[in-house]
Design an enzyme around this catalytic site. Structure first.
Site, mmCIF file in Angstrom:
data_model
loop_
_atom_site.group_PDB
_atom_site.id
_atom_site.type_symbol
_atom_site.label_atom_id
_atom_site.label_comp_id
_atom_site.label_asym_id
_atom_site.label_seq_id
_atom_site.Cartn_x
_atom_site.Cartn_y
_atom_site.Cartn_z
ATOM 1 N N HIS A 1 51.553 39.738 33.099
ATOM 2 C CA HIS A 1 51.956 39.854 34.504
ATOM 3 C C HIS A 1 51.561 38.645 35.333
ATOM 4 O O HIS A 1 51.699 38.650 36.555
ATOM 5 C CB HIS A 1 51.419 41.155 35.116
ATOM 6 N N ASP B 1 47.226 46.897 43.716
ATOM 7 C CA ASP B 1 48.362 47.673 44.256
ATOM 8 C C ASP B 1 49.219 48.238 43.136
ATOM 9 O O ASP B 1 49.920 49.222 43.317
ATOM 10 C CB ASP B 1 49.258 46.779 45.122
ATOM 11 N N GLU C 1 45.424 47.616 54.367
ATOM 12 C CA GLU C 1 46.251 46.481 53.988
ATOM 13 C C GLU C 1 47.187 46.176 55.150
ATOM 14 O O GLU C 1 47.014 46.689 56.261
ATOM 15 C CB GLU C 1 47.049 46.756 52.697
HETATM 16 C C1 LIG Z 1 53.896 43.673 40.147
HETATM 17 C C2 LIG Z 1 52.532 43.050 40.201
HETATM 18 C C3 LIG Z 1 51.603 43.486 41.129
HETATM 19 C C4 LIG Z 1 50.333 42.922 41.187
HETATM 20 N N1 LIG Z 1 49.448 43.396 42.102
HETATM 21 C C5 LIG Z 1 48.198 42.863 42.154
HETATM 22 C C6 LIG Z 1 47.247 43.359 43.088
HETATM 23 O O1 LIG Z 1 47.512 44.233 43.885
HETATM 24 N N2 LIG Z 1 46.010 42.808 43.079
HETATM 25 C C7 LIG Z 1 45.647 41.821 42.201
HETATM 26 O O2 LIG Z 1 44.495 41.405 42.219
HETATM 27 N N3 LIG Z 1 46.545 41.340 41.313
HETATM 28 C C8 LIG Z 1 47.801 41.824 41.287
HETATM 29 N N4 LIG Z 1 48.707 41.322 40.390
HETATM 30 C C9 LIG Z 1 48.331 40.162 39.561
HETATM 31 C C10 LIG Z 1 47.582 40.574 38.310
HETATM 32 O O3 LIG Z 1 46.251 40.873 38.631
HETATM 33 C C11 LIG Z 1 47.623 39.428 37.310
HETATM 34 O O4 LIG Z 1 48.942 39.258 36.869
HETATM 35 C C12 LIG Z 1 46.687 39.618 36.153
HETATM 36 O O5 LIG Z 1 46.857 38.489 35.337
HETATM 37 C C13 LIG Z 1 46.836 40.895 35.344
HETATM 38 O O6 LIG Z 1 47.986 40.930 34.542
HETATM 39 P P1 LIG Z 1 47.903 41.194 32.964
HETATM 40 O O7 LIG Z 1 46.944 42.270 32.698
HETATM 41 O O8 LIG Z 1 49.285 41.325 32.468
HETATM 42 O O9 LIG Z 1 47.222 39.821 32.447
HETATM 43 P P2 LIG Z 1 47.955 38.561 31.812
HETATM 44 O O10 LIG Z 1 48.895 38.005 32.797
HETATM 45 O O11 LIG Z 1 48.471 38.874 30.475
HETATM 46 O O12 LIG Z 1 46.690 37.556 31.659
HETATM 47 C C14 LIG Z 1 46.114 36.911 32.778
HETATM 48 C C15 LIG Z 1 45.071 35.882 32.314
HETATM 49 O O13 LIG Z 1 43.942 36.553 31.812
HETATM 50 C C16 LIG Z 1 43.774 36.257 30.440
HETATM 51 N N5 LIG Z 1 43.463 37.529 29.790
HETATM 52 C C17 LIG Z 1 44.259 38.607 29.599
HETATM 53 N N6 LIG Z 1 43.579 39.589 28.999
HETATM 54 C C18 LIG Z 1 42.320 39.131 28.834
HETATM 55 C C19 LIG Z 1 41.129 39.679 28.273
HETATM 56 N N7 LIG Z 1 41.099 40.904 27.766
HETATM 57 N N8 LIG Z 1 40.009 38.906 28.280
HETATM 58 C C20 LIG Z 1 40.005 37.656 28.796
HETATM 59 N N9 LIG Z 1 41.111 37.083 29.314
HETATM 60 C C21 LIG Z 1 42.238 37.821 29.348
HETATM 61 C C22 LIG Z 1 45.080 35.654 29.949
HETATM 62 O O14 LIG Z 1 44.901 34.741 28.891
HETATM 63 C C23 LIG Z 1 45.553 34.957 31.213
HETATM 64 O O15 LIG Z 1 44.938 33.710 31.362
HETATM 65 C C24 LIG Z 1 49.987 41.868 40.307
HETATM 66 C C25 LIG Z 1 50.924 41.401 39.377
HETATM 67 C C26 LIG Z 1 52.189 41.985 39.326
HETATM 68 C C27 LIG Z 1 53.187 41.453 38.355
#
Ligand SMILES: Cc1cc2nc3c(=O)[nH]c(=O)nc-3n(C[C@H](O)[C@H](O)[C@H](O)COP(=O)(O)OP(=O)(O)OC[C@H]3O[C@@H](n4cnc5c(N)ncnc54)[C@H](O)[C@@H]3O)c2cc1C
Length: 499
Positions: A88, A153, A263
């Protein structure tokens, strides 16, 4: 497919040259087929595409340990490795061009990796796999009448992914970001060591990994604070046409601490008034808001929640009324709902079901120091945002308290007691993204010129100098921790900090 060929040859070299370097269970979990490679080469942003050589679908934490060891220690040329939560990120942060992406979802046991416990010293907590989604943490917690206190969120994000950034939402002013509500972590470092850490044990790794953008290790378990789950949310949206009154009320709300969630967002066009109406108020309210928007061309909305349960049900009306009495929204422009907690926390639903793959999300998230918020308003909200009037997108805007953040952690905030989060959540076709990129750069350029010391949240920087500026006084510790925990600079290369 040259990269696949390269990895296949790396793997076969590894296996023949170092028969013990990659155990067979890892090679079983390695995929190089087009579906696996395609999924790991894209993310929610749909802007950056980095093709990995292979994808590991781990069947155990040990697979991750062995993969990292194979790169850092068993083979003369290290290859890069990125954990992918649910992808994400919006700018390739979970990608590893030419390296190996670890699909953390393969570890997920559909909530089975979530264990709720209690201890006299810690109270209630949950031990959660780094691959688990917050939606599952909520579901399992509620089975015990418990829930985390700090959220995002959107709940279909992984615990490891949000803890690598910060994890913010309307509860953060009160409880801090999600990283402030973690008691302990298990992390597989870039040296292939599985280490348990907390504030008092291996604390450098603990503070480094929280907000650490995946640079120091892969989080495989997080111990998360739980509290008694409230039953319901009394929820209101209030409309303002005056920015000073809007921010004054937001700041009052986060300082008085009387509500559970604060918010806000900008209403920049008629389309926003319609989206906004559909989830909240009636058609007649919507036309009232639309007429108001036509008059002012930019409106602001505070979103406010107070939780309650059976014990407080008889007093919630009065308590909520007391909070509202203090506020200066436009008379009559208040819209209310009352919903079960789960409906409130999961209000965005699961956006990943049937997501439009063709859409791009060139988001920019900024933390803006409170002392310059009116200069930011003059330059950006009043002068630049109206240029985006015809485009879709959501512009989130709310204040946070720095004292709820722990400065020893890697996450970066402006150097002031209160700062605002502005999420410019643009969406459009990939070929339209230049318009948004230009807009984002103009916003950053304006801040630079006006000396407004903003920090990017979910940061994306193109040069080492920009990263050094981003981390400011934290840069030297960030670098030292990298040398200590990932000296071969294998992990999360998509952040483009060291790679
Ligand atoms: C629709 C939407 C709404 C969102 N709303 C919010 C919000 O309200 N508040 C907020 O704070 N953020 C929000 N986000 C952002 C979100 O926090 C980031 O995208 C975050 O990266 C989490 O997504 P993911 O779990 O898919 O991680 P990824 O995008 O897959 O990874 C993010 C980073 O973390 C690393 N990573 C992933 N897993 C691990 C692990 N287990 N250990 C160490 N490193 C790791 C990856 O290598 C990468 O560098 C939102 C994103 C989207 C798409």
């Amino acid at each position: 497919m040259p990269n696949i060929l390269i990895l296949s040859s790396i793997l076969s070299l590894l296996i023949t040259a170092y028969p013990n370097a990659l155990p067979t269970d890892i090679t079983n979990g390695i995929r190089t087929d087009p579906d696996a490679i395609r999924a790991a080469s894209n993310d929610y942003g749909n802007l950056v595409h980095q093709v990995p050589s292979a994808v590991l679908y781990p069947s155990s934490i040990n697979d991750i340990v062995e993969l990292i060891k194979a790169s850092c220690c068993n083979y003369s040329t290290p290859f890069t490795i990125a954990a992918r939560g649910r992808g994400h990120s919006v700018r390739g942060q979970a990608m590893a061009g030419g390296g190996v992406v670890v699909e953390m979802a393969a570890l997920s046991r559909n909530g089975g990796g979530i264990r709720v416990s209690w201890s006299r010293s810690l109270g209630y907590y949950a031990d959660v796999g780094g691959e688990e989604m917050w939606a599952d943490v909520l579901r399992v917690g509620l089975e015990h009448g418990l829930a985390p206190v700090s959220w995002t969120d959107y709940l279909y994000l992984t615990v490891g992914g949000t803890l690598s950034n910060a994890g913010i939402s309307g509860q953060s002013f009160r409880h801090g970001p999600q990283i402030s509500n973690v008691l302990e972590l298990d992390v597989v470092t870039g040296k292939g060591e599985l280490i348990t850490c907390s504030r008092n044990m291996n604390s450098e790794l603990f503070f480094g990994a929280l907000g650490g953008l995946g640079q120091f290790g892969i989080i495989t378990r997080a111990r998360i604070v739980l509290d008694k789950a409230p039953a319901r949310a009394r929820w209101a949206r209030l409309i303002y046409s005056n920015f000073s009154e809007f921010t004054r009320d937001q700041e009052r709300l986060i300082l008085t601490n009387a509500s559970n969630y604060v918010e806000g967002f900008l209403i920049t066009n008629e389309r926003t008034t319609k989206q906004w109406r559909s989830s909240f108020s009636s058609p007649s309210h919507q036309s009232d808001v639309a007429s108001l928007w036509k008059k002012h061309r930019l409106l602001y909305s505070i979103e406010l929640v107070k939780y309650y349960d059976n014990l407080t049900a008889s007093t919630i009306d009065k308590e909520f009324g007391v909070i509202l009495e203090e506020l200066n929204f436009i008379p009559g422009f208040i819209f209310r709902r009352d919903v079960p907690l789960v409906d409130f926390l999961n209000r965005a639903g699961n956006l990943d079901d049937g997501r439009e793959e063709l859409e791009a999300h060139p988001w920019l998230n900024l933390f803006i120091p409170k002392s310059r918020i009116h200069d930011f308003y003059d330059g950006v909200l009043e002068n630049m945002i109206p240029k985006l009037r015809k485009t879709p997108g959501l512009f989130i805007f709310y204040p946070l308290n720095t004292k709820k953040w722990d400065s020893r952690m890697s996450a970066v905030t402006p150097d002031e007691d209160v700062f605002y989060n502005l999420g410019l959540l643009h969406s459009g076709r990939p070929n339209e993204s230049d318009v948004f990129e230009l807009f984002n750069n103009q916003v950053l350029g304006f801040c630079e010129k006006a000396g407004i010391k903003v920090k990017q949240y979910l940061p994306y920087h193109k040069s080492r100098e920009d990263w050094i500026k981003h981390f400011g006084s934290k840069w030297s510790i960030f670098q030292q921790r990298k040398m200590e925990f990932d000296p071969k600079m294998i992990l999360s290369p998509g952040q483009r900090i060291f790679n």
